[in-house]
Scaffold this motif. Sequence first.
Motif, PDB file in Angstrom:
ATOM      1  N   SER A 453      42.711  18.452  10.345  1.00 27.01           N
ATOM      2  CA  SER A 453      42.458  19.892  10.444  1.00 27.01           C
ATOM      3  C   SER A 453      43.517  20.679   9.678  1.00 27.01           C
ATOM      4  O   SER A 453      43.205  21.644   8.967  1.00 27.01           O
ATOM      5  N   CYS A 454      44.789  20.255   9.813  1.00 25.35           N
ATOM      6  CA  CYS A 454      45.873  20.912   9.061  1.00 25.35           C
ATOM      7  C   CYS A 454      45.655  20.774   7.559  1.00 25.35           C
ATOM      8  O   CYS A 454      45.848  21.729   6.792  1.00 25.35           O
ATOM      9  N   MET A 455      45.251  19.583   7.125  1.00 26.48           N
ATOM     10  CA  MET A 455      45.060  19.342   5.695  1.00 26.48           C
ATOM     11  C   MET A 455      43.872  20.130   5.146  1.00 26.48           C
ATOM     12  O   MET A 455      43.932  20.665   4.028  1.00 26.48           O
ATOM     13  N   VAL A 456      42.799  20.215   5.933  1.00 29.93           N
ATOM     14  CA  VAL A 456      41.640  21.008   5.494  1.00 29.93           C
ATOM     15  C   VAL A 456      42.032  22.475   5.369  1.00 29.93           C
ATOM     16  O   VAL A 456      41.657  23.158   4.405  1.00 29.93           O
ATOM     17  N   ASP A 457      42.807  22.968   6.315  1.00 29.56           N
ATOM     18  CA  ASP A 457      43.272  24.352   6.260  1.00 29.56           C
ATOM     19  C   ASP A 457      44.203  24.566   5.072  1.00 29.56           C
ATOM     20  O   ASP A 457      44.122  25.582   4.362  1.00 29.56           O
ATOM     21  N   LEU A 458      45.110  23.604   4.831  1.00 27.44           N
ATOM     22  CA  LEU A 458      46.051  23.686   3.718  1.00 27.44           C
ATOM     23  C   LEU A 458      45.305  23.761   2.387  1.00 27.44           C
ATOM     24  O   LEU A 458      45.596  24.619   1.531  1.00 27.44           O
ATOM     25  N   LEU A 459      44.338  22.875   2.198  1.00 27.89           N
ATOM     26  CA  LEU A 459      43.564  22.859   0.957  1.00 27.89           C
ATOM     27  C   LEU A 459      42.664  24.083   0.849  1.00 27.89           C
ATOM     28  O   LEU A 459      42.549  24.704  -0.217  1.00 27.89           O
ATOM     29  N   GLY A 460      42.019  24.428   1.973  1.00 29.81           N
ATOM     30  CA  GLY A 460      41.073  25.542   1.952  1.00 29.81           C
ATOM     31  C   GLY A 460      41.729  26.866   1.641  1.00 29.81           C
ATOM     32  O   GLY A 460      41.242  27.636   0.806  1.00 29.81           O
ATOM     33  N   ARG A 461      42.841  27.154   2.301  1.00 29.31           N
ATOM     34  CA  ARG A 461      43.512  28.434   2.065  1.00 29.31           C
ATOM     35  C   ARG A 461      44.051  28.534   0.646  1.00 29.31           C
ATOM     36  O   ARG A 461      44.180  29.625   0.098  1.00 29.31           O
ATOM     37  N   ALA A 462      44.365  27.390   0.059  1.00 28.46           N
ATOM     38  CA  ALA A 462      44.850  27.380  -1.323  1.00 28.46           C
ATOM     39  C   ALA A 462      43.697  27.462  -2.321  1.00 28.46           C
ATOM     40  O   ALA A 462      43.920  27.417  -3.532  1.00 28.46           O
ATOM     41  N   GLY A 463      42.476  27.574  -1.818  1.00 30.97           N
ATOM     42  CA  GLY A 463      41.303  27.689  -2.700  1.00 30.97           C
ATOM     43  C   GLY A 463      40.731  26.358  -3.134  1.00 30.97           C
ATOM     44  O   GLY A 463      39.770  26.319  -3.911  1.00 30.97           O
ATOM     45  N   LYS A 464      41.269  25.249  -2.644  1.00 29.05           N
ATOM     46  CA  LYS A 464      40.782  23.915  -3.020  1.00 29.05           C
ATOM     47  C   LYS A 464      39.680  23.491  -2.042  1.00 29.05           C
ATOM     48  O   LYS A 464      39.799  22.497  -1.308  1.00 29.05           O
ATOM     49  N   LEU A 465      38.586  24.250  -2.023  1.00 28.93           N
ATOM     50  CA  LEU A 465      37.523  24.027  -1.046  1.00 28.93           C
ATOM     51  C   LEU A 465      36.768  22.721  -1.298  1.00 28.93           C
ATOM     52  O   LEU A 465      36.376  22.036  -0.345  1.00 28.93           O
ATOM     53  N   GLU A 467      38.017  19.986  -2.612  1.00 30.82           N
ATOM     54  CA  GLU A 467      38.889  18.915  -2.132  1.00 30.82           C
ATOM     55  C   GLU A 467      38.879  18.833  -0.606  1.00 30.82           C
ATOM     56  O   GLU A 467      38.926  17.735  -0.029  1.00 30.82           O
ATOM     57  N   ALA A 468      38.793  19.999   0.047  1.00 31.67           N
ATOM     58  CA  ALA A 468      38.750  20.017   1.510  1.00 31.67           C
ATOM     59  C   ALA A 468      37.487  19.343   2.031  1.00 31.67           C
ATOM     60  O   ALA A 468      37.522  18.560   2.983  1.00 31.67           O
ATOM     61  N   VAL A 469      36.356  19.634   1.385  1.00 36.34           N
ATOM     62  CA  VAL A 469      35.089  19.008   1.786  1.00 36.34           C
ATOM     63  C   VAL A 469      35.147  17.495   1.554  1.00 36.34           C
ATOM     64  O   VAL A 469      34.703  16.702   2.398  1.00 36.34           O
ATOM     65  N   ASP A 470      35.713  17.084   0.431  1.00 37.23           N
ATOM     66  CA  ASP A 470      35.846  15.645   0.142  1.00 37.23           C
ATOM     67  C   ASP A 470      36.695  14.952   1.208  1.00 37.23           C
ATOM     68  O   ASP A 470      36.391  13.828   1.627  1.00 37.23           O
ATOM     69  N   LEU A 471      37.775  15.610   1.634  1.00 40.06           N
ATOM     70  CA  LEU A 471      38.636  15.023   2.658  1.00 40.06           C
ATOM     71  C   LEU A 471      37.873  14.853   3.972  1.00 40.06           C
ATOM     72  O   LEU A 471      38.012  13.826   4.652  1.00 40.06           O
TER      73      LEU A 471
END
Length: 684
Positions: A453-465, A467-471
């Motif tokens: 959850s932390c990593m998805v938030d980290l990637l998502g807020r940085a605009g790496k959506l 990458e977040a979905v892939d994770l």
Amino acid sequence: MYHYLRIRRIFPLPFLKIFPPTKHRNSPFATLTIQTPNDNPNLEAVPSSFPSHSPRRPHLVPTNNLTSKHPAAPSLDKSPAFHQNNLKDIISSNKIITSYIRSGDLNSALRVFTNMTVKTTITWNAILAGYSRKPGKITQAQKLFDQIPEKDTVSYNIMLACYVQNSEMETAWSFFNSMPVKDTASWNTMISGFAQNGAMGKAKELFLAMPVKNSVTWSAMVSGFVECGALELAEEFFESAAEKSVVTWTAMISGYMKFRKIEKAERLFRDMPVKNLVTWNAMIAGYVENCRAEDGLKLFRIMLRNGIRPNHSSLSSVLLGCSELSALQLGKQVHQLVCKSSLRDDTTASTSLISMYCKCGVLEDAWKLFLETNRKDVVSWNAMISGYAQHGAGERALHLFEQMTSEGIKPDWITFVAVLSACNHTGMVDTGTRYFDSMVKNYGIEPRPDHYSCMVDLLGRAGKLIEAVDLIKKMPFKPHSAIFGTLLGACRIHKNLEIAEFAAQNLLNLDPNSAAGYVQLANVYAATNKWDHVARVRRSMKDNKVIKTPGYSWIEINSTVHEFRSGDRVHPELESIHEKLNELEKKMKLAGYVPDLEFALHDVGEEQKEQLLLRHSEKLAIAFGLIKIPYGTPIRVFKNLRVCGDCHRAIKYISATERREIIVRDTVRFHHFKDGCCSCGDYW
């Protein structure tokens, strides 16, 4: 949480329904001096069959050891060493051994035991009890048991308890069946063992076969059913109990609190003939865990007035309640209680205080207390690292993590949640990814849903959506709803409708009644001016009877907590608050503030949107704080939802025009506003 009350005075407060009013002159916090608390008042010491007086006919067992003296034990026996040549000396040695065992000093007890020339069965049983109390000493206990020349029922019971405490239930069952004599303690030990290991079917079978039951038997059954989630069976046994001890009552109260049957727990608590500290702790902790921290704090105050001395469990629950209510003044009073008690050097109590100060927005006091804590365990380090992370001090959090590992403290999974949160709040994507990858490689810690959850938030807020979905798709277990809720929040920031709809669909599949799923999706549509889609989502919420959690903010002033809703119409000083807001609006606009209408999530005109934004709950709370809190004192406001973009921008202007420090805690982090800037660097 506690939105049913709009203005709440922390002290003094009557206890609703359960207790009649009690006259008092002063708050107990002002005068109470706590003596040494009993850490576990329900814990039995060395078995009661170890008498402190001389038995009439002890079994005297001579040994080949001719040493006639044992080492002196100054703290327990100040008389000089003596010869083991009479019954009085044997009894004295037995007392010394028992005292060592009770204090957990098995090695000292063994030294006395080894130097005794004559031993009684009581002597052997005392040492056997020492082994049974130490996890992993089952082999030594078995060897000693086999050496006892004349075993009695107590010997067998202690050995049985040793098997049970080491979760050797099959061996315990075999041993139980081979025992020459079984008394009530034997049956209770076996039933408790099955109950503690979740084998309630076997426990019930043995319960029914037991010839004579006592209060311990009933307590074991009630506690066992509570622990395995069978509340109805726990109730059935509680009602049927021929003997109800304080332990039985407390177990049932804990069960009701565990399953959110708060009124039933209150009724039992009120009707209990005798209460002990564990009972009070169960009620206080239950209130806090059920989001009724204020009731927990009221009950704590009544407990003190009744002369009940708190232990670290009591204070931990109260400090957690202070953290939830952001009741800093009460938290400071509890800190004073800790300093006056034997808990002043207790690591658990210090850690609870560190966490409380962090969550109440006083990071400096938390850090000072952390430095003063002599014995820091991993939980202490986690509390401080989490505090820095929550306040957006990412670099300090990571530096503290590196210091922790360099001092030989092994991190656990909670440590890495704090570390990843620190990276998340400061946008350190590469650093966060590196720490995430190091969990298994360097520390042998498998990532849990919280880490993902932390990593998805980290990637998502940085605009790496993407990458977040892939994770999410690569996760080794099924994603929980919070993962998709986190992704949905990132989509709102970056206005990505496609991934937002993907996240919302998955979230609602996992949790059809999730108000957050509907609201976040509606917010994404509103941010892109798709009002027809917003209306469709809101209709769907209504059709599915999903109720949105209302947003509110609160502020503590002179031990009174004032709560505000957006567009509040009930606060008694609302007129002066609105006057202050209008004054602030003029000053802000002169300084360059322009309302961000994107965060007025209603399809109305611009002027109405500006008024809606001006009446957001955090702005109302801040205006009230400016009126009531003296200049030079920080204004601390707390919010049950994430602070919106317009409020964030407005508070920066307010901090500059009013020259005040404003601290806002939302569901994600702390924002420290000063001189027109925020500690988050506009990244949250």
